[in-house]
Design a protein around this motif. Structure first.
Motif: not given
Length: 431
Positions: A299, A92, A84-85, A324, A317, A87-88, A321
C-alpha cells in the motif's frame, strides 16, 4: 546456484506474504464441516485460493509494473479508482484481521491482555519492518517462512498420522465444490496476488539492475513453487480438519470465530501434545505478521508512486495504515469476516477477471475486451452485494433469473459470454 537460491528465497517470501490469518484458520473448519466431502471441497477451495492467485503472480511477471497496470486497459481513471479501493480494503480488513487472529489464538489465551495492547505492539513491529523496505524480501524469505512451513508440516503430518481417518456427515450451506470456491474468497489470496506481487517487483528492483526476462522467469518459477506450497498446506489443513471432526468437539464455541480457534488448537494439541499450544501461538503470530507487513508495504509503495516517488508519502501511508490496523484490529476475527463478505462479493469478481485478462494472450485482451468484460462483471456482481446487505423479494426474483446467482457467482456466465462475443466480433471485423 545463486539463481536457485534467489528463486527459493522469493518463493518463500511469496508464500509467507500470502499465508496469513484466514489462510490458517479457514481451511480446518471448512474441512470439519465438509466431513466426507472434504476432497471435493478442497478442489473448489484451490481454484480461488491457489490457482487464481498464482495466475495473478504470473500476470505481474508479464507486466512488471504496479497494480495500476492491471486495469489501465479499461481506463486510467478506472485503474486508479480500483487500486485505491483495493489498497483501502487491504488495510481495512485483511491487515487488521491478522492482528485480531494473533490476539485471539496466540496472545489472549496465554497473557489475558486487551486487544488494544496486542494491536498496538503488533503494528509497531509491523511499522519497523515496513520502514526497512529494502530488507523485507530477504528477511521473510530466508528466515521467517522456512520456520512457518516446518511447523505447519509438523502439525499436518503428525496430525494425519495420528488420526483415525473417520469423518462426519457434511454440514455445508451449499454444494461441496461451491462451498470450497466461496470459502477461498475469504483468504483474500486473489486480492493478495495483485498486492504482494507488486511488493515482489519493488523488492527485486531494490536488488539492482536485472533484465526484464530474468525477472519474469524468476517471478514465474517462484510463483509456481509458492503455489505448490499453498496447495500442500491447504489440502493438509482441510483434510486434518475433516479427519478430526469426530474427535474434537467445537459445538460449545460461541461462534464460527471461536470454533476455528478451538478446532485449530485441538488439532495442534493432538498432533504435538503440550508443545502444540506454544507451536500454534508462534505459528499464527508469524504467519499473520508477514502478511500484514506485505499488505502495508504494498500500500505504501503504491501511494509513494502515486505522489511522485515521495518517501515522505511512503512513511505517512505506512503510519496511517498501522494506526488503522490498531483500531480495527480490536474487533474479533468473526466480526471482520462478516464485514468483509459483501466487500469481497464486489471486488473479488473484478479482480479475478483482471487477472484472467492479464494472463491470456494479448490478441484476446484488447482494451475493448477489458472494458466490456469488466463492465458486465461489475453490473452482475451488484445484485449479490445488495442482496447480502438488504435482501428483498424483487431482488430475489432478479437473482433467480441470473444463472449461478444462488452461488454468488452470477457474474461468471455473463462475463464469459461478453468475452466471447467481443472477441468473435473482433475476428469477424479483422477478416
Amino acid at each position: 546456484m545463486k539463481k536457485t537460491k534467489e528463486i527459493l528465497v522469493t518463493s518463500f517470501a511469496l508464500f509467507s506474504l500470502f499465508f496469513g490469518a484466514g489462510n490458517l484458520l479457514i481451511p480446518p473448519l471448512l474441512g470439519y464441516n465438509s466431513g466426507g466431502s472434504w476432497f471435493l471441497v478442497t478442489i473448489g477451495f484451490m481454484i480461488t485460493a491457489v490457482i487464481i492467485p498464482i495466475l495473478g503472480i504470473y500476470a505481474h511477471a508479464r507486466l512488471q509494473g504496479t497494480m495500476y497496470d492491471f486495469g489501465k486497459k479499461v481506463s486510467p481513471l478506472f485503474s486508479v479508482v480500483y487500486c485505491v479501493l483495493v489498497y483501502l480494503i487491504s488495510i481495512a480488513i485483511p491487515s487488521p484481521r491478522t492482528a485480531s487472529a494473533t490476539h485471539e489464538i496466540a496472545i489472549y489465551p496465554v497473557f489475558g491482555t486487551s486487544p488494544l495492547l496486542t494491536s498496538a505492539i503488533y503494528f509497531s513491529l509491523v511499522l519497523v519492518f515496513v520502514l526497512n523496505r529494502s530488507k523485507i524480501l530477504d528477511f521473510i524469505g530466508k528466515f521467517l517462512t522456512p520456520f512457518i512451513v516446518i511447523m505447519l508440516l509438523l502439525v499436518i503430518g503428525i496430525g494425519l498420522f495420528s488420526s483415525e481417518f473417520i469423518t462426519n456427515m457434511p454440514n455445508l450451506n451449499a454444494p461441496s465444490f461451491v462451498s470450497g470456491v466461496l470459502e477461498g474468497y475469504q483468504t483474500f489470496d486473489a486480492i493478495g496476488a495483485v498486492v504482494v506481487g507488486a511488493v515482489i517487483i519493488v523488492s527485486l528492483n531494490f536488488k539492482g539492475q536485472v533484465s526484464f526476462n530474468v525477472r519474469k522467469d524468476l517471478i514465474k518459477k517462484s510463483g509456481l513453487i509458492a503455489g505448490f506450497g499453498l496447495f500442500i498446506i491447504y489440502a493438509g489443513l482441510i483434510s486434518v480438519g475433516a479427519f478430526y471432526g469426530t474427535e474434537i468437539n467445537i459445538d460449545n464455541a460461541l461462534n464460527n470465530d471461536m470454533q476455528r480457534a478451538v478446532l485449530l488448537r485441538g488439532i495442534s494439541l493432538a498432533a504435538l501434545g503440550s508443545f502444540g499450544n506454544m507451536t500454534l501461538s508462534i505459528l499464527i503470530s508469524l504467519a499473520c505478521f508477514t502478511t500484514a507487513v506485505g499488505i502495508i508495504a504494498g500500500t505504501a509503495d503504491y501511494f509513494k508512486g502515486l505522489f511522485g516517488d515521495s518517501q515522505k508519502i511512503y512513511v505517512l501511508t505506512a503510519i496511517i495504515a498501522c494506526l488503522f490496523g490498531v483500531v480495527v484490529g480490536q474487533l474479533d476475527f468473526h466480526s471482520i469476516i462478516v464485514l468483509a463478505y459483501p466487500v469481497l462479493l464486489f471486488i473479488y469478481p473484478i479482480t479475478i477477471v483482471l487477472i484472467f485478462l492479464n494472463v491470456i494472450p494479448e490478441k484476446f485482451a484488447a482494451p475493448i475486451v477489458f472494458r466490456t468484460t469488466i463492465l458486465v462483471t461489475l453490473v452482475f456482481s451488484i445484485p449479490d452485494v445488495v442482496n447480502f446487505i438488504s435482501p428483498s423479494k424483487i431482488l430475489k426474483n432478479l437473482i433467480d433469473f441470473i444463472p449461478l446467482s444462488h452461488y454468488s457467482v452470477g457474474w461468471l456466465l455473463p462475463m464469459t459470454v461478453a468475452f466471447l462475443i467481443v472477441n468473435l466480433f473482433k475476428i469477424i471485423k479483422n477478416k
